[in-house]
Design a protein around this motif. Sequence first.
Motif, PDB file in Angstrom:
ATOM      1  N   ALA A  95      66.157  35.116  30.663  1.00 14.85           N
ATOM      2  CA  ALA A  95      67.415  35.430  29.968  1.00 14.85           C
ATOM      3  C   ALA A  95      67.825  34.284  29.050  1.00 14.85           C
ATOM      4  CB  ALA A  95      68.514  35.713  30.983  1.00 14.85           C
ATOM      5  N   ASP A  96      68.539  34.632  27.989  1.00 17.52           N
ATOM      6  CA  ASP A  96      69.103  33.657  27.049  1.00 17.52           C
ATOM      7  C   ASP A  96      68.038  32.775  26.408  1.00 17.52           C
ATOM      8  OD1 ASP A  96      71.741  34.543  27.690  1.00 17.52           O
ATOM      9  OD2 ASP A  96      71.724  33.267  29.479  1.00 17.52           O
ATOM     10  N   GLY A  97      66.833  33.314  26.278  1.00 17.88           N
ATOM     11  CA  GLY A  97      65.788  32.570  25.591  1.00 17.88           C
ATOM     12  C   GLY A  97      65.054  31.551  26.432  1.00 17.88           C
ATOM     13  N   ARG A  98      65.396  31.471  27.729  1.00 13.87           N
ATOM     14  CA  ARG A  98      64.676  30.521  28.588  1.00 13.87           C
ATOM     15  C   ARG A  98      63.234  30.971  28.768  1.00 13.87           C
ATOM     16  NH1 ARG A  98      69.436  31.370  31.746  1.00 13.87           N
ATOM     17  NH2 ARG A  98      68.177  32.611  33.171  1.00 13.87           N
ATOM     18  N   LEU A  99      62.348  30.012  28.997  1.00 17.46           N
ATOM     19  CA  LEU A  99      60.935  30.336  29.173  1.00 17.46           C
ATOM     20  C   LEU A  99      60.634  30.896  30.553  1.00 17.46           C
ATOM     21  CD1 LEU A  99      59.258  27.348  27.361  1.00 17.46           C
ATOM     22  CD2 LEU A  99      58.970  29.760  26.801  1.00 17.46           C
ATOM     23  N   GLY A 100      61.398  30.503  31.569  1.00 14.86           N
ATOM     24  CA  GLY A 100      61.142  30.999  32.911  1.00 14.86           C
ATOM     25  C   GLY A 100      59.690  30.773  33.312  1.00 14.86           C
ATOM     26  N   PRO A 101      59.009  31.807  33.833  1.00 18.08           N
ATOM     27  CA  PRO A 101      57.643  31.628  34.320  1.00 18.08           C
ATOM     28  C   PRO A 101      56.615  31.388  33.223  1.00 18.08           C
ATOM     29  CG  PRO A 101      58.249  33.940  34.375  1.00 18.08           C
ATOM     30  CD  PRO A 101      59.503  33.180  34.056  1.00 18.08           C
ATOM     31  N   ASP A 102      57.012  31.550  31.970  1.00 17.21           N
ATOM     32  CA  ASP A 102      56.096  31.290  30.859  1.00 17.21           C
ATOM     33  C   ASP A 102      56.051  29.808  30.486  1.00 17.21           C
ATOM     34  OD1 ASP A 102      55.780  34.113  30.671  1.00 17.21           O
ATOM     35  OD2 ASP A 102      57.611  34.214  29.472  1.00 17.21           O
ATOM     36  N   ALA A 103      56.882  28.987  31.129  1.00 14.56           N
ATOM     37  CA  ALA A 103      57.024  27.594  30.726  1.00 14.56           C
ATOM     38  C   ALA A 103      55.746  26.775  30.861  1.00 14.56           C
ATOM     39  CB  ALA A 103      58.167  26.941  31.503  1.00 14.56           C
ATOM     40  N   PRO A 104      54.998  26.863  31.984  1.00 12.61           N
ATOM     41  CA  PRO A 104      53.797  26.015  32.070  1.00 12.61           C
ATOM     42  C   PRO A 104      52.796  26.266  30.946  1.00 12.61           C
ATOM     43  CG  PRO A 104      54.389  26.854  34.237  1.00 12.61           C
ATOM     44  CD  PRO A 104      55.256  27.579  33.248  1.00 12.61           C
ATOM     45  N   ALA A 105      52.520  27.538  30.649  1.00  7.58           N
ATOM     46  CA  ALA A 105      51.578  27.852  29.576  1.00  7.58           C
ATOM     47  C   ALA A 105      52.105  27.383  28.227  1.00  7.58           C
ATOM     48  CB  ALA A 105      51.295  29.349  29.543  1.00  7.58           C
ATOM     49  N   ALA A 106      53.412  27.553  27.992  1.00  9.46           N
ATOM     50  CA  ALA A 106      54.003  27.125  26.725  1.00  9.46           C
ATOM     51  C   ALA A 106      53.935  25.615  26.574  1.00  9.46           C
ATOM     52  CB  ALA A 106      55.457  27.597  26.646  1.00  9.46           C
ATOM     53  N   ALA A 107      54.178  24.888  27.659  1.00  6.40           N
ATOM     54  CA  ALA A 107      54.134  23.429  27.605  1.00  6.40           C
ATOM     55  C   ALA A 107      52.715  22.929  27.340  1.00  6.40           C
ATOM     56  CB  ALA A 107      54.663  22.841  28.911  1.00  6.40           C
ATOM     57  N   GLU A 108      51.731  23.526  28.009  1.00  6.93           N
ATOM     58  CA  GLU A 108      50.348  23.102  27.779  1.00  6.93           C
ATOM     59  C   GLU A 108      49.956  23.342  26.320  1.00  6.93           C
ATOM     60  OE1 GLU A 108      47.236  23.834  30.529  1.00  6.93           O
ATOM     61  OE2 GLU A 108      48.591  24.217  32.198  1.00  6.93           O
ATOM     62  N   ALA A 109      50.339  24.491  25.782  1.00  2.00           N
ATOM     63  CA  ALA A 109      50.010  24.786  24.384  1.00  2.00           C
ATOM     64  C   ALA A 109      50.696  23.806  23.437  1.00  2.00           C
ATOM     65  CB  ALA A 109      50.415  26.219  24.052  1.00  2.00           C
ATOM     66  N   ALA A 110      51.964  23.487  23.712  1.00  6.75           N
ATOM     67  CA  ALA A 110      52.701  22.562  22.853  1.00  6.75           C
ATOM     68  C   ALA A 110      52.081  21.167  22.890  1.00  6.75           C
ATOM     69  CB  ALA A 110      54.164  22.499  23.285  1.00  6.75           C
ATOM     70  N   LEU A 111      51.657  20.735  24.060  1.00  6.21           N
ATOM     71  CA  LEU A 111      51.035  19.416  24.185  1.00  6.21           C
ATOM     72  C   LEU A 111      49.697  19.371  23.455  1.00  6.21           C
ATOM     73  CD1 LEU A 111      51.932  18.855  27.929  1.00  6.21           C
ATOM     74  CD2 LEU A 111      52.763  17.451  26.023  1.00  6.21           C
ATOM     75  N   ARG A 112      48.927  20.446  23.565  1.00  9.04           N
ATOM     76  CA  ARG A 112      47.639  20.474  22.857  1.00  9.04           C
ATOM     77  C   ARG A 112      47.830  20.485  21.341  1.00  9.04           C
ATOM     78  NH1 ARG A 112      45.988  23.759  27.511  1.00  9.04           N
ATOM     79  NH2 ARG A 112      44.426  22.536  28.652  1.00  9.04           N
ATOM     80  N   ARG A 113      48.899  21.114  20.877  1.00 12.69           N
ATOM     81  CA  ARG A 113      49.174  21.077  19.431  1.00 12.69           C
ATOM     82  C   ARG A 113      49.436  19.656  18.946  1.00 12.69           C
ATOM     83  NH1 ARG A 113      52.046  25.922  20.548  1.00 12.69           N
ATOM     84  NH2 ARG A 113      54.048  24.822  20.605  1.00 12.69           N
ATOM     85  N   GLN A 114      49.861  18.798  19.877  1.00 15.37           N
ATOM     86  CA  GLN A 114      50.096  17.389  19.546  1.00 15.37           C
ATOM     87  C   GLN A 114      48.850  16.538  19.785  1.00 15.37           C
ATOM     88  OE1 GLN A 114      52.837  16.330  18.110  1.00 15.37           O
ATOM     89  NE2 GLN A 114      53.801  18.362  18.210  1.00 15.37           N
ATOM     90  N   ASP A 115      47.707  17.186  19.986  1.00 15.51           N
ATOM     91  CA  ASP A 115      46.421  16.502  20.205  1.00 15.51           C
ATOM     92  C   ASP A 115      46.433  15.620  21.444  1.00 15.51           C
ATOM     93  OD1 ASP A 115      45.195  17.624  17.938  1.00 15.51           O
ATOM     94  OD2 ASP A 115      46.125  16.108  16.647  1.00 15.51           O
ATOM     95  N   MET A 116      47.188  16.037  22.453  1.00 11.15           N
ATOM     96  CA  MET A 116      47.175  15.319  23.725  1.00 11.15           C
ATOM     97  C   MET A 116      46.124  15.930  24.647  1.00 11.15           C
ATOM     98  SD  MET A 116      51.225  14.484  24.361  1.00 11.15           S
ATOM     99  CE  MET A 116      50.912  12.998  25.322  1.00 11.15           C
ATOM    100  N   LYS A 117      45.588  15.103  25.520  1.00 13.00           N
ATOM    101  CA  LYS A 117      44.596  15.553  26.485  1.00 13.00           C
ATOM    102  C   LYS A 117      45.330  16.094  27.702  1.00 13.00           C
ATOM    103  CE  LYS A 117      41.351  12.011  24.939  1.00 13.00           C
ATOM    104  NZ  LYS A 117      40.591  10.784  25.317  1.00 13.00           N
ATOM    105  N   VAL A 118      45.155  17.360  27.992  1.00 16.59           N
ATOM    106  CA  VAL A 118      45.966  18.060  28.982  1.00 16.59           C
ATOM    107  C   VAL A 118      45.116  18.485  30.171  1.00 16.59           C
ATOM    108  CG1 VAL A 118      47.500  20.035  29.396  1.00 16.59           C
ATOM    109  CG2 VAL A 118      47.474  18.917  27.149  1.00 16.59           C
ATOM    110  N   ARG A 119      45.650  18.264  31.359  1.00 18.91           N
ATOM    111  CA  ARG A 119      45.052  18.825  32.573  1.00 18.91           C
ATOM    112  C   ARG A 119      46.192  19.252  33.492  1.00 18.91           C
ATOM    113  NH1 ARG A 119      41.576  13.965  34.755  1.00 18.91           N
ATOM    114  NH2 ARG A 119      41.458  13.454  32.538  1.00 18.91           N
ATOM    115  N   SER A 120      45.897  20.151  34.427  1.00 20.99           N
ATOM    116  CA  SER A 120      46.964  20.656  35.298  1.00 20.99           C
ATOM    117  C   SER A 120      46.419  20.936  36.684  1.00 20.99           C
ATOM    118  CB  SER A 120      47.596  21.917  34.705  1.00 20.99           C
ATOM    119  OG  SER A 120      46.644  22.967  34.612  1.00 20.99           O
ATOM    120  N   ALA A 121      47.326  21.134  37.621  1.00 20.12           N
ATOM    121  CA  ALA A 121      46.959  21.410  39.010  1.00 20.12           C
ATOM    122  C   ALA A 121      48.018  22.298  39.639  1.00 20.12           C
ATOM    123  CB  ALA A 121      46.833  20.111  39.809  1.00 20.12           C
TER     124      ALA A 121
END
Length: 290
Positions: free
Chosen positions: A198-224
Amino acid sequence: MGEDSSGGVKDASVNNLPHRPDRPADAGWLSIRMPADDKARAAAVEPLIGPLVDWLETSMPSGMVNIVDLGAGTGSNAHWLAPRLPFAQHWTLVDHDAHLLSRADPPASFTGRAGKMEDVGRILAEAAADHKNPTALLTCSALLDVLTAAEVDAVCTAAAKASCAVLFSLSVTGNVSFSPMDPLDAALGAAFNEHQRADGRLGPDAPAAAEAALRRQDMKVRSAATDWELDSTTPDLFRTWLEEWVRDAVEQDPGVADRAGEWLQQRRGQLEHGELTATVAHRDILALPG
């Protein structure tokens, strides 16, 4: 909680749930979730904390690690992470709620300051200036799901501009599984996830959105995966989480209200008798400058 003195449920109606706290996160909730958070984050030590420590050793030759913690609340993120970083460190705890910050007492040198997401670039720069060390790490815990895509992108962009590492912890993915299963589980879960968006929050989509945003900044990303495993050994957390999960689902989809009351009554009884477990999926994300 709608229970009589013998522990039986007087009324299965979701209207008997306790009122939501005035603030989005209150100190009581932060306290009862800490044991589950700590247990879940143990899964991130080897795949994420190890590489973070290696990077800090190479990148911070002064030995002082300057850390900015967004949405810090009472400092639970610092309580978990600080002892696992074998360096002298200073934390800047940032939260919009000065009352929560006033209760912070992490096991490290720290400064508390009120701030908002749009301030993150300035906060990183000021933290570096105040302590005469570049900001080495930007971190947060259980925060991303309440942010918008634009806010997450701004945080990731600011971290990349500051050339600091990023550790986003305990972001919900929206996946919940119960044992025993019930036919209503899926409908409640879907409604809850929509409520979180609601209200534009990412909710459960946040982890995927954050990983994509970090990769757009050419950062090396890993998750667990850092999932909560809830059972009768965590009754206060499990009960509170169940009630809020159902409340938000019904608020999103009133059509499930009648069945949700009966579902909640059944789940409370199963919890009381040690017959209920749940896995609430979370994800931790580490990003290092490229």
